[in-house]
Design an enzyme around this catalytic site. Structure first.
Site, PDB file in Angstrom:
ATOM      1  N   ARG A 192     -10.933  15.943   7.271  1.00 15.49           N
ATOM      2  CA  ARG A 192     -11.802  16.321   6.154  1.00 15.49           C
ATOM      3  C   ARG A 192     -13.187  16.660   6.685  1.00 15.49           C
ATOM      4  O   ARG A 192     -13.703  15.968   7.574  1.00 15.49           O
ATOM      5  CB  ARG A 192     -11.942  15.186   5.140  1.00 15.49           C
ATOM      6  CG  ARG A 192     -10.658  14.779   4.467  1.00 15.49           C
ATOM      7  CD  ARG A 192     -10.960  13.800   3.329  1.00 15.49           C
ATOM      8  NE  ARG A 192      -9.763  13.138   2.886  1.00 15.49           N
ATOM      9  CZ  ARG A 192      -9.550  11.819   2.988  1.00 15.49           C
ATOM     10  NH1 ARG A 192     -10.482  11.025   3.489  1.00 15.49           N
ATOM     11  NH2 ARG A 192      -8.431  11.294   2.572  1.00 15.49           N
ATOM     12  N   GLU A 225      -8.129  -5.002   5.196  1.00 16.40           N
ATOM     13  CA  GLU A 225      -8.006  -4.761   3.756  1.00 16.40           C
ATOM     14  C   GLU A 225      -6.850  -5.559   3.157  1.00 16.40           C
ATOM     15  O   GLU A 225      -6.946  -6.064   2.046  1.00 16.40           O
ATOM     16  CB  GLU A 225      -7.822  -3.264   3.493  1.00 16.40           C
ATOM     17  CG  GLU A 225      -9.082  -2.488   3.847  1.00 16.40           C
ATOM     18  CD  GLU A 225      -8.844  -1.001   4.004  1.00 16.40           C
ATOM     19  OE1 GLU A 225      -8.953  -0.291   3.000  1.00 16.40           O
ATOM     20  OE2 GLU A 225      -8.558  -0.552   5.127  1.00 16.40           O
ATOM     21  N   ASN A 258       0.869  -1.168   0.000  1.00 14.48           N
ATOM     22  CA  ASN A 258       0.000   0.000   0.000  1.00 14.48           C
ATOM     23  C   ASN A 258       0.913   1.227   0.000  1.00 14.48           C
ATOM     24  O   ASN A 258       1.446   1.609   1.039  1.00 14.48           O
ATOM     25  CB  ASN A 258      -0.893  -0.048   1.252  1.00 14.48           C
ATOM     26  CG  ASN A 258      -1.806   1.158   1.346  1.00 14.48           C
ATOM     27  OD1 ASN A 258      -1.759   2.063   0.518  1.00 14.48           O
ATOM     28  ND2 ASN A 258      -2.638   1.173   2.367  1.00 14.48           N
ATOM     29  N   HIS A 308     -12.751   3.265   0.117  1.00 14.09           N
ATOM     30  CA  HIS A 308     -12.804   2.258   1.196  1.00 14.09           C
ATOM     31  C   HIS A 308     -13.543   0.998   0.750  1.00 14.09           C
ATOM     32  O   HIS A 308     -14.035   0.226   1.576  1.00 14.09           O
ATOM     33  CB  HIS A 308     -13.549   2.789   2.454  1.00 14.09           C
ATOM     34  CG  HIS A 308     -12.820   3.833   3.229  1.00 14.09           C
ATOM     35  ND1 HIS A 308     -13.481   4.834   3.909  1.00 14.09           N
ATOM     36  CD2 HIS A 308     -11.505   4.029   3.452  1.00 14.09           C
ATOM     37  CE1 HIS A 308     -12.601   5.598   4.525  1.00 14.09           C
ATOM     38  NE2 HIS A 308     -11.392   5.132   4.254  1.00 14.09           N
TER      39      HIS A 308
END
Ligand code: AMP
Length: 415
Positions: A250, A396, A7, A189
């Site tokens: 955010r 993930e 990643n 996601h």
């Protein structure tokens, strides 16, 4: 099969080395051999590696770019010091799975990387200018260092949401913007939402088509997903990850006119405002203290800090709004699933989100809720609760490893 999961961020390389095969998938017995992160790639890098069952190794070292970082990582993986079982040389790494943030409209599932795929990921760069170039650097470095004989697979954050219908993914702006520039909701996601939905159906022993749930990924980035009949039908993040829930830094949903207003009032440029909305808003923006939920909860409890409390309340209220909206859109759901750093670890936040939702049939079992933290999986709703609630830790990396295996062996890749 030993799969290296990568990643790559703009200045970081995260990895896990996972041993999996079809039998291990069937019995949920995949093995994580090692994992770690290299931060601050491009300057004095911070390295944290750990092989399973061993002490963490920490080091600081200048690593120029993603290639040097991956080179360093691979040397450690095969070295005797790492003590990784079953890995003695690069030939023991059988495939690489990459997290790729944006697959645009082209990629609806994981794919084996070839020149055409690289070109198409390049085409999506303007949709994810911070993420896709870093993901590509990881792909190129792995290809160079491991050789073209080692298969590489791209697993996209957006792919799971490719089943959204037009009424969910189109914005109500002139249609030609979609036609000309593919401006639409993509959602992110996806790997996490997909993984927890898969775990949910495994826990309950039901078929994929019977999965009607709202998944809530609440971490530093946050998103909600409405999953009906096993497929994503709506999600809160949009063209970029900025839309939707309140996140660490955010802001999520705002009136778009605020951008022009700030531009005039503060004399800021569009790109400065973009930075404000992405990096200085959310929990950090409201509290003025931190983007870290744990610290905010401490401030609220120990110092009764008004703005910490406000940030937490706005965060929880936004999640509640999305649960209500998605239940209406889906025509009801069977369960709400919490995941991500906050969703998995904070019983207090889960409690505050679910507070007042008894009218829609959601009743938490306070004891079960308090007990499910630190990676534990299970139900947190009370017996007989019409809308059930679960905590399911995301993974993930595991899903990327499994998808990599399934892609290179041509097994079905859905879930
Ligand atoms: P992630 O991006 O999924 O790693 O999640 C990071 C977020 O999870 C940060 O805001 C952390 O403060 C939050 N978090 C982790 N553990 C806890 C906890 N025990 N209570 C509240 N928030 C937590």
């Amino acid at each position: 099969m030993n799969i290296l999961v990568l990643n790559c961020g703009s200045s970081s390389v995260k990895f896990q080395l996972i041993q999996t095969d079809m039998d291990r998938i069937e019995h949920n017995s995949d093995r994580t051999l090692a994992g770690g992160i290299i931060e601050r790639v491009g300057s004095q890098s911070l390295i944290t590696f750990q092989s399973t069952g061993q002490q963490k190794v920490r080091q600081a070292l200048p690593l120029r770019d993603h290639r040097s970082a991956l080179d360093y990582l691979l040397r450690w993986v095969i070295s005797p010091e790492s003590k990784i079982k079953d890995i003695n040389s690069l030939a023991d790494i059988h495939a690489v799975g990459h997290r790729v943030v944006h697959g645009g409209e082209k990629f609806t599932m994981s794919v084996r990387v070839d020149d055409a795929v690289i070109e198409q990921i390049e085409d999506s760069i303007d949709l994810a200018p911070l993420h896709n170039p870093a993901n590509l650097k990881g792909i190129m470095a792995a290809r160079e260092l491991l050789g073209p004989g080692v298969p590489q697979v791209a697993v996209f954050d957006t792919a799971f949401h490719s089943t959204m219908p037009e009424e969910s993914y189109l914005y109500a702006i002139p249609y030609q913007f979609y036609r000309r520039h593919r401006i639409r909701r993509y959602g992110f996601h996806g790997t996490s939402h997909r993984y927890v939905a898969y775990r949910y159906r495994t826990l309950l022993g039901i078929d994929r088509e019977k999965v009607n749930v709202i998944t809530l990924h609440l971490g530093n980035g946050c998103s909600a997903c409405a999953i009906r009949g096993g497929e994503s039908m709506d999600t809160s993040m949009g063209l970029t990850p900025l839309e939707g829930l309140v996140m660490g830094t955010r802001g999520g949903d705002i009136d778009p006119s605020i951008i022009d207003f700030i531009h005039h009032k503060e004399g800021m440029t569009l790109s400065e405002i973009d930075t404000v909305l992405n990096k200085q808003s959310g929990l950090l923006g409201i509290s003025g203290l931190t983007n870290d939920m744990r610290e905010l909860l401490d401030e609220e409890r120990e110092k009764q800090d008004r703005r910490a409390k406000l940030a937490i309340t706005i965060f929880c209220t936004r999640v509640k709004k999305y649960i209500g909206a998605y239940l209406a859109e889906m025509g009801g759901a069977d369960a709400v699933i919490f995941t991500g750093g906050i969703g998995e670890n904070s019983a207090v936040i889960r409690d505050r989100i679910c507070e007042g939702l008894a009218w829609m049939g959601l009743a938490l079992d306070k004891e079960k809720n308090a007990a499910l933290v630190s990676g534990k999986e299970g139900e947190i709703s009370a017996q007989g609760s019409k809308l059930r609630a679960f905590v399911i830790p995301t993974n993930e990396e595991l899903l990327i490893a499994r998808d990599t295996l399934r892609t290179i062996t041509n097994a079905p890749r859905r879930w």
